[in-house]
Motif scaffolding. Structure first.
Motif, mmCIF file in Angstrom:
data_model
loop_
_atom_site.group_PDB
_atom_site.id
_atom_site.type_symbol
_atom_site.label_atom_id
_atom_site.label_comp_id
_atom_site.label_asym_id
_atom_site.label_seq_id
_atom_site.Cartn_x
_atom_site.Cartn_y
_atom_site.Cartn_z
ATOM 1 N N LEU A 33 0.833 -1.205 0.000
ATOM 2 C CA LEU A 33 0.000 0.000 0.000
ATOM 3 C C LEU A 33 0.864 1.251 0.000
ATOM 4 C CD1 LEU A 33 -3.129 0.607 0.305
ATOM 5 C CD2 LEU A 33 -2.604 1.081 2.698
ATOM 6 N N PRO A 38 -3.504 2.703 -2.615
ATOM 7 C CA PRO A 38 -4.637 1.784 -2.476
ATOM 8 C C PRO A 38 -5.244 1.328 -3.794
ATOM 9 C CG PRO A 38 -5.262 4.007 -1.850
ATOM 10 C CD PRO A 38 -3.769 4.014 -2.012
ATOM 11 N N ASP A 39 -5.242 2.171 -4.806
ATOM 12 C CA ASP A 39 -5.903 1.812 -6.058
ATOM 13 C C ASP A 39 -5.098 0.819 -6.887
ATOM 14 O OD1 ASP A 39 -8.166 3.504 -5.672
ATOM 15 O OD2 ASP A 39 -6.891 5.215 -6.148
ATOM 16 N N ARG A 65 -10.133 -7.207 -0.653
ATOM 17 C CA ARG A 65 -10.930 -6.325 0.203
ATOM 18 C C ARG A 65 -10.873 -6.775 1.660
ATOM 19 N NH1 ARG A 65 -17.066 -5.482 0.670
ATOM 20 N NH2 ARG A 65 -17.303 -3.242 0.995
ATOM 21 N N LEU A 68 -7.414 -5.765 3.008
ATOM 22 C CA LEU A 68 -7.356 -4.320 3.226
ATOM 23 C C LEU A 68 -8.228 -3.905 4.409
ATOM 24 C CD1 LEU A 68 -7.373 -2.944 -0.434
ATOM 25 C CD2 LEU A 68 -5.456 -3.001 1.176
ATOM 26 N N THR A 69 -9.333 -4.591 4.607
ATOM 27 C CA THR A 69 -10.179 -4.310 5.770
ATOM 28 C C THR A 69 -9.435 -4.629 7.064
ATOM 29 O OG1 THR A 69 -12.223 -4.729 4.523
ATOM 30 C CG2 THR A 69 -12.356 -4.884 6.935
ATOM 31 N N LEU A 116 -6.715 4.644 3.935
ATOM 32 C CA LEU A 116 -7.482 3.421 3.725
ATOM 33 C C LEU A 116 -8.670 3.309 4.677
ATOM 34 C CD1 LEU A 116 -7.562 0.678 2.175
ATOM 35 C CD2 LEU A 116 -6.200 -0.271 4.063
ATOM 36 N N ARG A 119 -11.647 4.742 2.995
ATOM 37 C CA ARG A 119 -11.943 4.356 1.605
ATOM 38 C C ARG A 119 -13.013 3.277 1.580
ATOM 39 N NH1 ARG A 119 -7.924 5.968 -2.069
ATOM 40 N NH2 ARG A 119 -9.283 5.041 -3.634
ATOM 41 N N GLY A 121 -14.930 2.206 -0.635
ATOM 42 C CA GLY A 121 -14.974 1.330 -1.799
ATOM 43 C C GLY A 121 -13.945 0.218 -1.758
ATOM 44 N N LEU A 122 -12.962 0.348 -0.869
ATOM 45 C CA LEU A 122 -11.873 -0.632 -0.817
ATOM 46 C C LEU A 122 -11.943 -1.529 0.405
ATOM 47 C CD1 LEU A 122 -8.872 1.611 -1.944
ATOM 48 C CD2 LEU A 122 -10.129 -0.048 -3.315
ATOM 49 N N VAL A 123 -12.662 -1.108 1.426
ATOM 50 C CA VAL A 123 -12.771 -1.915 2.647
ATOM 51 C C VAL A 123 -14.247 -2.196 2.934
ATOM 52 C CG1 VAL A 123 -10.665 -0.920 3.592
ATOM 53 C CG2 VAL A 123 -12.883 0.090 4.199
#
Length: 206
Positions: A33, A38-39, A65, A68-69, A116, A119, A121-123
């Motif tokens: 990361l 992140p993307d 996901r 990342l969570t 993060l 975010r 949409g990512l987690v």
């Protein structure tokens, strides 16, 4: 010769217990990361850096996901710890200033991982552990705004709106600092935190 090659391959394998593998993958994810953002996060790359097969993260986290969570949860817990450590003394305004500075300094020191946390949409924002970690961090700030002491006693009548105002102000300052608004030179953002944030927080009608 074949035996020597095989022995080298075996030596490169990393042996983990169940718990340590999970931690190793989270730390590998943090490294990816920080390097890629992140993307452009790669689950395969996190596995490679942890020295395990590409399928290994799936056993613990399901997918990127999930990993990342888990990283966001660990980061949020550390974030809460930093806020709690800054909450010292009895003077409410001094506590709020110290905690605000700790908030922004944590964001600057852990930029990709701090980003993060927010975010969605990512987690998985509905993950129970992540929600609990985020709620704890907010309640630590809320405690200071309300003037609560360690025993939970509060002499103030501040409502939830006051805590949200303080949070919005400090988080907004953090985002400005992360964006380079206060200067891109080494230490510029940190100096701005110390010099400007206390005065900004003094504008709150608490």
């Amino acid at each position: 010769m074949t035996d020597n090659v095989n022995s080298v391959k075996i030596a490169r394998r990393t042996s983990y217990h169940h718990g340590t593998l999970r931690d190793a993958l989270i730390e590998a994810a943090r490294a990816v990361l920080e390097e890629r953002g992140p993307d452009a996060f790669s689950l395969r790359e996190a596995a490679r850096r942890a020295g395990v097969s590409p399928a290994a993260p799936g056993h613990h986290f399901g997918d990127a996901r999930g990993l990342l969570t888990a990283l966001a949860t660990v980061t949020s817990r550390s974030f809460g710890d930093a806020l709690e450590q800054a909450d010292v003394g009895c003077d409410r305004i001094a506590r709020l200033r110290a905690q605000g500075i700790a908030y922004v300094r944590f964001a600057l020191a852990h930029r990709p991982a701090f980003d993060l946390i927010w975010r969605r949409g990512l987690v998985d924002a509905e993950d129970a552990e992540l929600k609990a970690a985020n709620q704890r961090a907010f309640l630590i700030l809320d405690r200071v705004v309300r003037g609560e002491d360690a025993a939970g006693a509060s002499p103030c009548e501040a409502d939830a709106a006051a805590s949200l105002a303080a949070w919005a102000m400090v988080h907004g300052f953090a985002q400005l600092a992360l964006s380079g608004v206060f200067g891109a030179g080494e230490g510029a953002a940190e100096r701005a935190v110390d010099a400007l944030l206390p005065a900004v927080l003094d504008r709150l009608a608490l």
